[in-house]
Structures are given as C-alpha cells and as structure tokens.
Design a protein around this motif. Sequence first.
Motif, short mmCIF file in Angstrom:
data_model
loop_
_atom_site.label_atom_id
_atom_site.label_comp_id
_atom_site.label_asym_id
_atom_site.label_seq_id
_atom_site.Cartn_x
_atom_site.Cartn_y
_atom_site.Cartn_z
N GLY A 1 0.80 -1.21 0.00
CA GLY A 1 0.00 0.00 0.00
C GLY A 1 0.84 1.27 0.00
O GLY A 1 2.04 1.23 0.28
N ILE A 2 0.19 2.39 -0.35
CA ILE A 2 0.82 3.71 -0.25
C ILE A 2 -0.11 4.58 0.58
O ILE A 2 -1.31 4.68 0.29
N ALA A 3 0.46 5.21 1.61
CA ALA A 3 -0.34 6.00 2.56
C ALA A 3 -0.01 7.48 2.42
O ALA A 3 1.14 7.84 2.17
N GLN A 4 -1.02 8.31 2.61
CA GLN A 4 -0.79 9.75 2.50
C GLN A 4 -1.78 10.51 3.37
O GLN A 4 -2.95 10.16 3.46
N ILE A 5 -1.27 11.58 3.99
CA ILE A 5 -2.14 12.48 4.75
C ILE A 5 -2.00 13.87 4.15
O ILE A 5 -0.88 14.32 3.91
N GLY A 6 -3.10 14.55 3.90
CA GLY A 6 -2.96 15.90 3.39
C GLY A 6 -4.28 16.59 3.16
O GLY A 6 -5.35 16.00 3.31
N LYS A 7 -4.17 17.86 2.76
CA LYS A 7 -5.36 18.68 2.55
C LYS A 7 -6.09 18.29 1.27
O LYS A 7 -5.47 17.97 0.26
N SER A 8 -7.40 18.37 1.35
CA SER A 8 -8.25 18.25 0.17
C SER A 8 -9.27 19.38 0.21
O SER A 8 -9.54 19.94 1.27
N PHE A 9 -9.81 19.68 -0.96
CA PHE A 9 -10.71 20.83 -1.07
C PHE A 9 -11.96 20.44 -1.85
O PHE A 9 -11.87 19.81 -2.90
N ARG A 10 -13.11 20.79 -1.32
CA ARG A 10 -14.35 20.57 -2.06
C ARG A 10 -15.25 21.77 -1.86
O ARG A 10 -15.47 22.20 -0.72
N ASN A 11 -15.76 22.26 -2.96
CA ASN A 11 -16.63 23.43 -2.88
C ASN A 11 -18.05 22.97 -2.50
O ASN A 11 -18.97 23.01 -3.31
N GLU A 12 -18.17 22.48 -1.27
CA GLU A 12 -19.44 21.93 -0.80
C GLU A 12 -20.57 22.95 -0.95
O GLU A 12 -20.38 24.13 -0.69
N ILE A 13 -21.72 22.47 -1.39
CA ILE A 13 -22.86 23.37 -1.59
C ILE A 13 -23.34 23.93 -0.26
O ILE A 13 -23.58 25.13 -0.13
N THR A 14 -23.44 23.05 0.71
CA THR A 14 -23.89 23.51 2.03
C THR A 14 -22.99 22.95 3.14
O THR A 14 -23.29 21.93 3.73
N PRO A 15 -21.85 23.64 3.39
CA PRO A 15 -21.01 23.20 4.51
C PRO A 15 -21.79 23.41 5.81
O PRO A 15 -22.48 24.42 5.95
N ARG A 16 -21.72 22.45 6.71
CA ARG A 16 -22.43 22.64 7.98
C ARG A 16 -21.96 21.64 9.02
O ARG A 16 -21.13 20.79 8.75
N ASN A 17 -22.54 21.82 10.22
CA ASN A 17 -22.17 20.97 11.35
C ASN A 17 -20.70 21.08 11.72
O ASN A 17 -19.98 20.10 11.79
N PHE A 18 -20.30 22.34 11.96
CA PHE A 18 -18.96 22.63 12.50
C PHE A 18 -17.91 22.05 11.55
O PHE A 18 -17.98 22.32 10.36
N ILE A 19 -16.96 21.27 12.04
CA ILE A 19 -15.92 20.76 11.14
C ILE A 19 -16.31 19.47 10.45
O ILE A 19 -15.48 18.81 9.83
N PHE A 20 -17.59 19.09 10.54
CA PHE A 20 -18.01 17.84 9.88
C PHE A 20 -17.96 17.97 8.36
O PHE A 20 -17.43 17.11 7.67
#
Length: 455
Positions: free
Chosen positions: A168-187
């Motif tokens: 396997g190959i493992a990675q941690i990092g930022k991703s970005f999504r232009n969510e239509i309705t961001p909500r519920n704090f950091i959920f």
Amino acid sequence: PAKTMDELVSLCKRRGFIFQGSEIYGGMQGAYDYGPLGIELKNNLKAAWWRSMVYERDDVEGLDAAIVQNKHVYKYSGHEDTFTDPMVDCHDCKSRLRADHMKDIKVCDNCGSTNVTEPRDFNLMFKTNVGPMVDEESYTYLRPETAQGIFTNFKNVVDSTSRTLPFGIAQIGKSFRNEITPRNFIFRVREFEQMELEFFCKPGEDEKWHDFWVNTRKQWWLDQGLTEENIEFEYVTGDDLAHYSKSTVDILYKFPHGLEELEGVANRTDYDLGSHTKAQEEFGLSAKVKKNEHSTAKLAIRDLEANKWEVPFCIEPSAGLDRGLLAVMTEAYTEEELENGTTRTVLKFKPHLAPIKVAIMPLKKNKPEIVALAKELKNKLQKLGLGRILYENTGNVGKGYRRHDEVGTPICVTVDFDSIEKEGAPVTVRDRDTMEQIVVNAADLPAYVINYFIN
Ligand code: ATP
C-alpha cells in the motif's frame, strides 16, 4: 459523550481548539482554524494513523504528493465529469441546497418552502489558474481527494522500493471541495484533511482485503477512544456507489448531529491505475475507463508466476481527519457530578491523543527553588519526546486542575514545599480521570510518565 454540537463548539473556542476561519472579517463558511490545542490534537491523531498504517506494517510506504497537479489527472480520474453533487435552488428564500444522496428534495431545508427547482449537477472541485497567463488552458483544480497523487506516483514508488503485491501507499494531506452547504462545524467543510491508504492487490484477492481493511479501520477508531455503540457500518449500494467503486463500506459515527460517515472503505478495482495508465488495451482492464491519450507511464506490476504485466486492484480506506477529530472530541467530552455537588467538564482523551501530556505547576509563584525544580522537571520530561509538556506558573493549582480537565491533560504534577525540603524531592501527581493524587520522587517521574504513556 457530548450531546450537542453547541457544547463542543463553545469549549473548542474557549480553550483554543478550533476557531471560525476569518472570524475578524465576519467568518468564512466551511473554513475553520485549529488553535494551540487543536493543532496538537490533530497532529497526535495523524501520528497515530501513520504509526498504525505505515510503521507498524511492513507492506505500506508513505507519500506526500503536491496539492496542485496537472489538470489531466482530473480529466482521467473522472472528477471533471462526475465529481458532482445534486443541487437545487429555492425560489422563495433564494438559497442553494444539496439534494442529499441523489434523492430529490421537495422541501427547502432552509425555509420549508416546496417551491424548489429540479436537481442539477454541481461540480465540487475548486478551479484555479496556474501561472501568469490567464487563458482557456491555464487552469487546474485543487485536489478533492489525496488519492490521485498516489495513483500518479504508482510507478515511481514501485521502481524506487521494488515492491510486489500486495502493498500500500499512505498519504495524509489537505483536500478541497466546494461543498454546496457546509455545515455541522468541522463535519462538512470546504478545506479539510484526509488520511488515505491505497492498498494494491491481485484481482481476485480484492474482496478479502476489503473485508480486512473494513475491520482493521474500525479497530483503529476504537483504539482512538470511540466506542462500539457509537459506530456502525453502512454497505453502500446502487446509485450511491461512487463511479469507481465495486463495493464500499462506510464507517459511520454517532456525531452530535446524527449518525454520519467518518470513513469510507472502497474497493476501487483497477479503475484508477487503469484510467491513468498508458497502453490501456494491453491489460484487459475490468473497469470501464476513459481512453487515455496523455499518460506516459504503464501503471502495472509484473506478476512473476504468470509472467505478465498486470494492473492491480485497489482497496481504499479514506478517513477524514477533521471528522475524526470531531468524533474523538465528541466521545471524550464528559460532564461529571462531583461529591461536593459541583460538576466538572473533562475531555477523556486516550493519553496518546491528549494535546498536553503533562502540566507542571509550582505551588508558589515566587518561591525560586520551587520554580527552578518545576522548570527542571519540565525540561526533563520534554526530552522524552512524548509531546507537549507544559510548565505553567499561575500559582493557583485548583484552577489549573480544572482547566487541564477541560482540555484533557492526563497528568498534572505539582511542585510544593515538600519537594524542595524533603529527601527525594517528592512531587504530587494528579490523574485526570480518577482525580487521585499520589506522591512520586522527582527522580522517578520520567519513568512514571513513560510508563503511563507507552503502556
Ligand atoms: P459525504 O457523503 O459526507 O460528502 P463522501 O462520501 O463524499 O462524504 P469521500 O469522498 O468518501 O466522502 O471522502 C472520504 C472521507 O473524507 C470522508 O469519509 C470524510 O471523512 C472526509 N470528507 C469528505 N468530504 C468532507 C468534507 N467536506 N469535510 C470534511 N471531511 C470530508
């Protein structure tokens, strides 16, 4: 556990875990900033993931790919065409809403009106320009998942490590999504971090590995302090399956706002490597892929027994770091009635996740010998490499205990008159969960602390 999101949000702000992004300018929807304690908690959760996914296995390698990549990555990954959520407009309150899970919403969840449009596809990728020329061709996207960087580096990793299947190959990092309705704090936010493993195996062994990873990942979440009764599996089927997936199991957690996805474990088949490889026709791919006219590499591995090149299948456990942090905080949050009738708020983090490992407090602010010993102990413990050890000189130990309960510090050490007067320099060690206090000689403190955090 926390019952409402509000109590978590307020503790997070009051104690410096998480702040609203761009707050001084009125905030920015779907963006949060991690404060002094939040960053420690986040780093500890990442380190725990990396330890279990990379260091404790000998069949996984790490990677850190660029966030901004060639736009062809998203053309062939399928994101440009299909990474969309269905969206509706409300004619009455003029808000835009995400039609959840492909089911049409008939009622606006903002104003309750039924006067809404038919759903239409909205692509969630952030488009951005690259370089000084702004023209039709100079765009790319911020990555909406870290996974693509793993697929595009498949050959580099295989060539530089001589790996054979399965690995396997493992990675941690930022991703970005232009969510239509961001909500519920950091959920649900627009900028977040993912912890992803792409585990490559032989076709035919994919279902076995899928099961393995579903169970392994659940156990990992339990090891982070989540409890069995708050975790469920959801077997994703039919229309809800992503375009690349043969089968997906979502690991759900009972967040304060409801039971929702914490991590997805998908069987991505040979879709991704098959999409990004050159000479697709040579491999007898099982997945339906777009014809690739740009790739310069064969993303395949030699099957020594069958003596042929083969595109592996891929199992992907993909966890959200921010959602993980929210789950860990939800679970750790405890309000306790004390015998004297008062209540205390405690974050009962697993020791390895606690933002501050040990707080060292001199009983008297301005007694030089006490202060000197406390500082010496801080430096000694800090060198153990367990994480943050805090020397804190406020002169009010009772208040210190309460504050450290609220931020989840497992151990408080008090240096008092006995410590400088008695032989062996005894200090008081107070446990967050039991509130019991024991006396430990200064020379024995490092061993005591190591034993507490390592076992
Ligand atoms: P959802 O259905 O909640 O939008 P998803 O199925 O699109 O999530 P995946 O594409 O499977 O999510 O992403 C893997 C993980 O990344 C998710 O389980 C979640 O933990 C995290 N994640 C995805 N989108 C977001 C977001 N907008 N904010 C925070 N975390 C996210």
